[in-house]
Design a protein around this motif. Structure first.
Motif, PDB file in Angstrom:
ATOM      1  N   PRO A   1       0.809  -1.218   0.000  1.00 64.90           N
ATOM      2  CA  PRO A   1       0.000   0.000   0.000  1.00 64.90           C
ATOM      3  C   PRO A   1       0.853   1.283   0.000  1.00 64.90           C
ATOM      4  O   PRO A   1       0.316   2.355   0.161  1.00 64.90           O
ATOM      5  CB  PRO A   1      -0.793  -0.122   1.301  1.00 64.90           C
TER       6      PRO A   1
ATOM      7  N   VAL B   1     -11.246  -7.174   6.415  1.00 71.36           N
ATOM      8  CA  VAL B   1     -10.663  -8.498   6.598  1.00 71.36           C
ATOM      9  C   VAL B   1     -11.095  -9.078   7.936  1.00 71.36           C
ATOM     10  O   VAL B   1     -11.366 -10.266   8.061  1.00 71.36           O
ATOM     11  CB  VAL B   1      -9.125  -8.411   6.556  1.00 71.36           C
ATOM     12  N   GLN B   2     -11.177  -8.204   8.924  1.00 67.20           N
ATOM     13  CA  GLN B   2     -11.528  -8.656  10.267  1.00 67.20           C
ATOM     14  C   GLN B   2     -12.887  -9.357  10.265  1.00 67.20           C
ATOM     15  O   GLN B   2     -13.035 -10.450  10.807  1.00 67.20           O
ATOM     16  CB  GLN B   2     -11.554  -7.430  11.191  1.00 67.20           C
TER      17      GLN B   2
ATOM     18  N   LYS C   1     -10.563  -1.670   9.548  1.00 73.24           N
ATOM     19  CA  LYS C   1      -9.772  -0.983   8.531  1.00 73.24           C
ATOM     20  C   LYS C   1      -9.963  -1.658   7.185  1.00 73.24           C
ATOM     21  O   LYS C   1     -10.132  -2.866   7.086  1.00 73.24           O
ATOM     22  CB  LYS C   1      -8.283  -1.042   8.899  1.00 73.24           C
TER      23      LYS C   1
ATOM     24  N   GLN D   1      -7.786  -1.589   3.704  1.00 73.51           N
ATOM     25  CA  GLN D   1      -6.597  -1.057   3.043  1.00 73.51           C
ATOM     26  C   GLN D   1      -6.502  -1.684   1.651  1.00 73.51           C
ATOM     27  O   GLN D   1      -6.872  -2.842   1.462  1.00 73.51           O
ATOM     28  CB  GLN D   1      -5.361  -1.428   3.889  1.00 73.51           C
ATOM     29  N   THR D   2      -5.995  -0.917   0.732  1.00 69.96           N
ATOM     30  CA  THR D   2      -5.831  -1.485  -0.598  1.00 69.96           C
ATOM     31  C   THR D   2      -4.354  -1.427  -0.975  1.00 69.96           C
ATOM     32  O   THR D   2      -3.547  -0.882  -0.229  1.00 69.96           O
ATOM     33  CB  THR D   2      -6.703  -0.731  -1.626  1.00 69.96           C
ATOM     34  N   VAL D   3      -3.990  -1.998  -2.103  1.00 73.44           N
ATOM     35  CA  VAL D   3      -2.575  -2.013  -2.502  1.00 73.44           C
ATOM     36  C   VAL D   3      -2.412  -1.418  -3.895  1.00 73.44           C
ATOM     37  O   VAL D   3      -3.367  -1.310  -4.661  1.00 73.44           O
ATOM     38  CB  VAL D   3      -1.983  -3.436  -2.481  1.00 73.44           C
TER      39      VAL D   3
ATOM     40  N   GLU E   1      -5.699  -1.632  -6.240  1.00 73.25           N
ATOM     41  CA  GLU E   1      -6.475  -2.863  -6.276  1.00 73.25           C
ATOM     42  C   GLU E   1      -7.972  -2.595  -6.156  1.00 73.25           C
ATOM     43  O   GLU E   1      -8.774  -3.402  -6.588  1.00 73.25           O
ATOM     44  CB  GLU E   1      -5.985  -3.756  -5.132  1.00 73.25           C
TER      45      GLU E   1
ATOM     46  N   PHE F   1      -4.220  -7.995  10.434  1.00 71.35           N
ATOM     47  CA  PHE F   1      -4.637  -8.894   9.362  1.00 71.35           C
ATOM     48  C   PHE F   1      -3.930  -8.501   8.075  1.00 71.35           C
ATOM     49  O   PHE F   1      -3.846  -7.322   7.748  1.00 71.35           O
ATOM     50  CB  PHE F   1      -6.144  -8.824   9.174  1.00 71.35           C
ATOM     51  N   PRO F   2      -3.398  -9.479   7.374  1.00 64.18           N
ATOM     52  CA  PRO F   2      -2.761  -9.120   6.105  1.00 64.18           C
ATOM     53  C   PRO F   2      -3.825  -8.653   5.114  1.00 64.18           C
ATOM     54  O   PRO F   2      -4.970  -9.091   5.171  1.00 64.18           O
ATOM     55  CB  PRO F   2      -2.134 -10.435   5.655  1.00 64.18           C
ATOM     56  N   ILE F   3      -3.406  -7.770   4.239  1.00 65.09           N
ATOM     57  CA  ILE F   3      -4.347  -7.295   3.226  1.00 65.09           C
ATOM     58  C   ILE F   3      -4.604  -8.454   2.268  1.00 65.09           C
ATOM     59  O   ILE F   3      -3.677  -9.068   1.743  1.00 65.09           O
ATOM     60  CB  ILE F   3      -3.758  -6.105   2.462  1.00 65.09           C
ATOM     61  N   LEU F   4      -5.870  -8.748   2.076  1.00 66.47           N
ATOM     62  CA  LEU F   4      -6.214  -9.924   1.278  1.00 66.47           C
ATOM     63  C   LEU F   4      -5.654  -9.858  -0.138  1.00 66.47           C
ATOM     64  O   LEU F   4      -5.191 -10.841  -0.688  1.00 66.47           O
ATOM     65  CB  LEU F   4      -7.737 -10.060   1.187  1.00 66.47           C
ATOM     66  N   GLU F   5      -5.689  -8.678  -0.711  1.00 69.68           N
ATOM     67  CA  GLU F   5      -5.348  -8.563  -2.130  1.00 69.68           C
ATOM     68  C   GLU F   5      -3.873  -8.243  -2.337  1.00 69.68           C
ATOM     69  O   GLU F   5      -3.473  -7.822  -3.415  1.00 69.68           O
ATOM     70  CB  GLU F   5      -6.187  -7.456  -2.789  1.00 69.68           C
TER      71      GLU F   5
ATOM     72  N   LEU G   1      -9.276 -16.859   1.960  1.00 72.34           N
ATOM     73  CA  LEU G   1     -10.243 -15.787   1.727  1.00 72.34           C
ATOM     74  C   LEU G   1      -9.928 -14.968   0.485  1.00 72.34           C
ATOM     75  O   LEU G   1     -10.748 -14.179   0.049  1.00 72.34           O
ATOM     76  CB  LEU G   1     -10.283 -14.850   2.940  1.00 72.34           C
TER      77      LEU G   1
END
Lengths: 566, 469
Positions: A109, A168-169, A194, A196-198, A223, B29-33, B65
């Motif tokens: 990110p 995600v949680q 939260k 978050q995107t990448v 993303e 939590f890791p970012i899924l994408e 996921l």
């Protein structure tokens, strides 16, 4: 090993060297560089006129992300990165002297900006707004107003309908077993949720001047299907545009303050074209395949698709041409020879060739010892036209375009295909053949008659053999389709009593055989049978039926066995 | 993961303080994408091994996921032929994000590949509800309906796909429907539009050319085939079709030069060697002709047209015994063609097997009364002359002749087999120009198209006529 192989290929290449447009400057099959074209950049990082190569290296197997800077054939610096780099770019941040370009690396990110190869600034993408309903639910959970089961049901409901995806949680929570839920809620309820995107791709866009060394903005693709334009000095978001899919490759032209065009190749196989004042795509090119590269040559967009073809489109998305490639395209980039005003597209193919196209005409083919996975062309060191390629095995190839080299159309494979010049391999006929032909002409009638006679004889013999087989009852088969039967007899024992086992098989899969009777024909003087005639239960559907009969020898040895028939 | 479970074991919270400490420990939590872009880059450059490694890692990290990782894994499974597995994974994706039309599209696509067209249409309809304006959904629905043999529905969907966005593939499918229905003219209309839309698509150009060839509109056929060859000088189909047309006009040398390209690209093509053989035949190089035809026969032993040509060449070479064998083999494969019996009768006559010759003639008469007399006279005469043949005699009435080469097998046109028929037919077509033209004069040129699938293209001159009576 490596040296041997390179010297081998060198000797093989020696003859073609003279006619080639390229000088082989460097080849190191063990350079250990694993990267994509988007993570290669050439820039004068120290402002000394010596251009360096910046590589955002993923490491072997994508395990050791590193930032590597090369000067000539040698590694200048190498530093580990916190995450895999998605893209690397060099750009000028401000007008001040010395005008040394900054280096930007997009990873996860964040964008890490380096000046003079020292970390300078870290830009993080802003958090995405969470779903308000979800937020509400977690707030309630925090105050223990809601039990985990209800929370789960409500979240499930949001997940299925809501426009804004869950954090995600919450997703993790939905996966849990009943017993784990409470602990999870307790652990996480006080944390703000939260999203978050990448960053998926990055490029640069000139701010307000078209000059080569003008200040540029960073353009990021994310993303969550957005394009962001960042201010080069303050790193604030100047513009935000949304796309229908996730961008993979970006191509820009124009200046941010005046007029610009953003082209984004996306994961859904479409290419979207946006303009300055449009928040949404203005044109759309549906490729019906995945784009593997996007390069703009003057006003033409050249797109490589994963169906081994190269397409040309106008900047409004109209299809101009298509060229079929001999192998899959791995990566593409722009070749710009400024001294001759040439812009062309380089496409690295899976068969270890790099093809250079101007529009749809092939200008040049470079053969490489390994499939090229990333390439870029530009000023390197003090040489204007350098081609840098990295290979699948992690090798590094540097070639320099000869100053005398001129790309002329038609030097590639154009005109009538080469195959047209090769002679047809018509099978030759031998002397014997000619003799046979002549003989046939002379004695054709006799040959024909002999053949016919022989044919009749053959047929006769075949019929006789068949009748004989039937008569001797050697594992006879029924010939009529109405009674698809096979009978097979085995005699066991040493005598005087024998056991005769009959195997009766229905050879048809569909037709049943009804009312079968078995009758034995035998010499009554020699054998005694308890029953010479009886009804067989029907064998059905290719099943075998075994019938056992006791046979008594009357004392005389005889090789002849009884004849059985149905 | 392990870290996560730890607090759950030491459940009973003692004080607020320790709880706080535990919360701090709670993992980010890791970012899924996080690595979707990497998965995608590996996928598009077909580096499936690397792609699978990243997918595995990503799925482990996110506990299954990450929707995109599953999606690409499913795509790879499908490419590897594990369609059932891919279907299951796509269904997982559809569960993970039920609002996404793309997942449903892929589920439907996998169902389609499994041959469950009905189920596929249902899922596509579901997807269409989520995304109204997607040409792909419309197009694929159309294709499904083609397989379900509901051509009207298929046409509707394909037309609406064209309205959303024009793609070559949609045109090809529409053309196919018309060919399946036997409507050559409508198919040509569609292909014309398609060529207008993408003038450089060699497949479209070639198909259009072949369709015109079937209709006997030679000028246009040649134009389109020529265009196809300009864009792709190695196009196998176009070269064979154009070559066979050159052969009909007697340009054997040009045709042979063109065939060289095909011989390099597809050296084991039966129609190619048949056509080359007939080129040599036209040039009166009979030995070469026999060699090539024998190779064609070796490659496709059950093609009666090659056997027919072999019989013809052997008759010319006065090798009547061999001719007899080839012709009787051809008759075994194609027992309904008068011309074959005529040739057989000629062979038998020369072998002085008068009785059987009579029977062959009788059979020919039974199958094809009109042409028989004419043809047999010409052939008989010609064959007795031996070398001084009239094979290369120019066609008397080219215009009427053009209309005769009709018919063909519309159902499978474009496929290699059909092409083979069209090709070898066109080549065989010139083998009896005098006969054909002669017959033509008797009959007015009002030969309509007959989409009877069993009718083969060239000797369809003859068989086509039989049906008219």
């Amino acid at each position: 090993m490596a040296a041997a192989s390179s010297s081998d290929s060198d000797s093989g290449r020696a003859e073609s060297e003279a006619s080639s447009k390229w000088l082989d400057a460097h080849y190191d099959p063990m350079a250990n560089i694993h990267t994509f074209s988007s993570c290669l950049a050439l820039a004068d990082l120290h402002g000394d006129g010596e251009y360096k190569l910046v590589v955002g290296d993923l490491g072997p197997g994508g395990q050791q992300p590193r930032l590597k800077v090369l000067k000539g054939p040698t590694m200048l610096t190498e530093s580990p990165l916190p995450a895999l780099p998605a893209s690397a770019a060099t750009f000028l941040m401000e007008q001040h002297e010395p005008r040394t370009p900054a280096l930007a690396l997009a990873s996860g990110p964040c964008v890490y900006v380096y000046k003079n190869l020292r970390p300078y600034f870290k830009f993080s993408l802003p958090q995405l707004p969470p779903n308000p309903l979800e937020q509400d639910l977690w707030n309630q959970a925090k105050e223990d107003q809601i039990d985990p089961l209800t929370l789960k049901e409500m979240l499930e409901g949001i997940r299925e309908k809501a426009e804004v995806p869950l954090s995600v949680q919450s997703l993790r929570f939905l996966q849990l077993e009943l017993s784990e839920m409470e602990a999870f809620v307790n652990q996480h309820k006080s944390r703000a949720i939260k999203r978050q995107t990448v960053i998926t791709t990055m490029t640069t866009l000139k701010k307000n001047l078209a000059d080569e060394d003008a200040v540029s903005c960073l353009v990021l693709g994310t993303e969550n299907k957005e394009l962001l334009v960042l201010d080069p000095e303050a790193f604030t978001i100047l513009a935000k545009m949304s796309l229908p899919s996730v961008p993979v490759f970006l191509e820009v032209s124009g200046q941010f303050d005046v007029e610009f065009r953003l082209t984004a190749a996306c994961r859904n196989g479409n290419i979207y074209i946006l303009r300055r004042d449009s928040k949404h795509p203005k044109y759309c090119i549906e490729l019906s395949a995945q784009p593997v590269g996007l390069v703009r040559v003057h006003k033409i967009l050249v797109v490589g698709s994963n169906q081994d073809s190269l397409h040309g489109f106008t900047h409004k998305g109209k299809k101009l041409w298509t060229v079929q490639m001999p192998a899959a395209i791995l990566t593409m980039n722009l070749l710009e020879q400024r001294s001759r005003g040439l812009q062309a597209v380089m496409a690295a193919l899976a068969n270890g060739e790099v093809h250079i196209y101007r529009d749809k005409t092939l200008l040049n083919v470079i053969h490489t010892p390994d499939a090229v996975t990333s390439l870029c062309f530009g000023r390197y060191g003090r040489e204007d036209n350098t081609l840098i390629m990295t290979t699948r095995g992690g090798g590094l190839i540097i070639k320099i375009l000869k100053r005398t080299a001129v790309f002329v159309e038609g030097t590639g494979e154009v005109g009538p295909p080469l195959a047209q010049a090769t002679k047809l391999s018509v099978p030759r006929k031998t002397r014997l053949y000619v003799d046979q032909t002549l003989r046939e002409r002379e004695a054709g009638i006799a040959m024909h008659r002999t053949f016919q006679t022989d044919l009749y004889l053959l047929r006769l013999r075949a019929s006789r053999a068949y009748v004989q087989a039937l008569e001797s009852s050697l594992s006879p088969m029924s010939t009529t389709t109405r009674e698809p039967l096979k009978l097979h007899a085995v005699v066991q024992g040493l005598g005087p009593t024998f056991k005769l086992t009959l195997h009766l098989q229905n050879t048809s899969t569909a037709r049943p055989v009804l009312g079968l009777q078995v009758c034995f024909l035998y010499n009554e003087a020699l054998y005694a049978l308890p029953r010479a005639f009886f009804k067989a239960e029907r064998p059905q559907g290719a099943t075998q039926k075994e019938l056992e009969v006791l046979l008594k020898d009357r004392g005389l040895q005889d090789l002849l066995l009884p004849n059985c028939s149905c | 993961m392990a870290e996560e479970k730890l607090p759950s074991k030491t459940q009973v919270p003692a004080s607020a303080e320790s709880q706080k400490a535990r919360q701090k420990k709670a993992p980010e939590f890791p970012i899924l994408e996080k690595q979707n872009w990497l998965i995608h880059l590996h996928y598009i450059r077909k580096d499936y091994e690397a792609c699978k490694a990243v997918i595995k890692e990503q799925l482990q990290e996110t506990q299954g996921l990450c929707e995109y990782a599953i999606y690409v894994q499913a795509l790879i499974f499908r490419l590897e032929g594990n369609i059932q597995e891919s279907l299951e994974l796509f269904q997982t994706c559809a569960i993970l994000s039920p609002q996404c039309a793309d997942n449903l599209k892929q589920v439907a696509r996998s169902l389609f590949l499994l041959g469950k067209h009905k189920a596929a249409t249902e899922v596509y309809n579901e997807a269409a509800k989520l995304n109204q304006k997607d040409w792909e959904i419309c197009h694929n629905l159309g294709v499904c309906y083609i397989y379900l043999k509901q051509f009207n529905k298929a046409q509707d969907h394909l037309h609406s796909a064209l309205q959303l966005n024009r793609h070559d593939l949609t045109y090809i499918m529409l053309g196919k429907i018309h060919l399946l229905e036997g409507d050559l003219h409508k198919a040509i209309e569609i292909y014309k539009k398609a060529v207008e839309f993408s003038p450089e698509n060699t497949e479209l150009l070639t198909t259009l050319g072949l369709l015109y060839l079937q209709l006997g509109v030679y000028q246009k056929a040649f134009e389109h085939l020529g265009n196809a060859l300009t864009y792709d000088p190695t196009n196998y189909k176009a070269i064979l079709a154009a070559g066979s047309m050159m052969q009909t006009h007697g340009d054997f040398d040009v045709a042979l030069t063109k065939y060289r390209v095909v011989a390099c690209a597809v050296p084991e093509s039966p129609p190619l060697w048949n056509n080359i053989g007939m080129c040599f035949f036209g040039k009166k190089k009979y030995v070469a002709a026999i060699s090539c035809l024998k190779r064609a026969n070796y490659l496709a032993p059950f093609d009666w047209k090659i056997l027919y040509n072999l019989g013809l060449v052997h008759l010319t070479m006065q090798q009547y015994a061999s001719a007899f064998h080839f012709l009787s083999a051809a008759i075994n494969f194609q027992p309904k063609l008068g011309e074959l019996y005529m040739l057989l009768a000629v062979a038998l006559t020369n072998l002085e097997d008068i009785e059987n010759a009579k029977r062959a003639y009788a059979e020919a008469v039974r199958l094809d009364k009109y042409k028989m007399v004419e043809m047999a006279q010409k052939l008989g005469a010609a064959l007795q002359v031996g070398e001084a043949l009239v094979w290369t005699k120019p066609v008397k009435d080219p215009k009427s002749k053009h209309r005769t080469t009709s018919a063909g097998k519309p159902a499978t046109l474009g496929s290699n087999q059909a092409l083979g028929q069209a090709m070898s037919s066109a080549a065989a077509f010139r083998k009896l120009p005098s006969g054909a033209a002669g017959a033509q004069l008797q009959k007015p040129p009002s030969l309509p198209l007959e989409p009877e699938p069993t009718v083969e293209a060239s000797p369809a001159e003859a068989s086509g006529k039989m049906r008219e009576k």
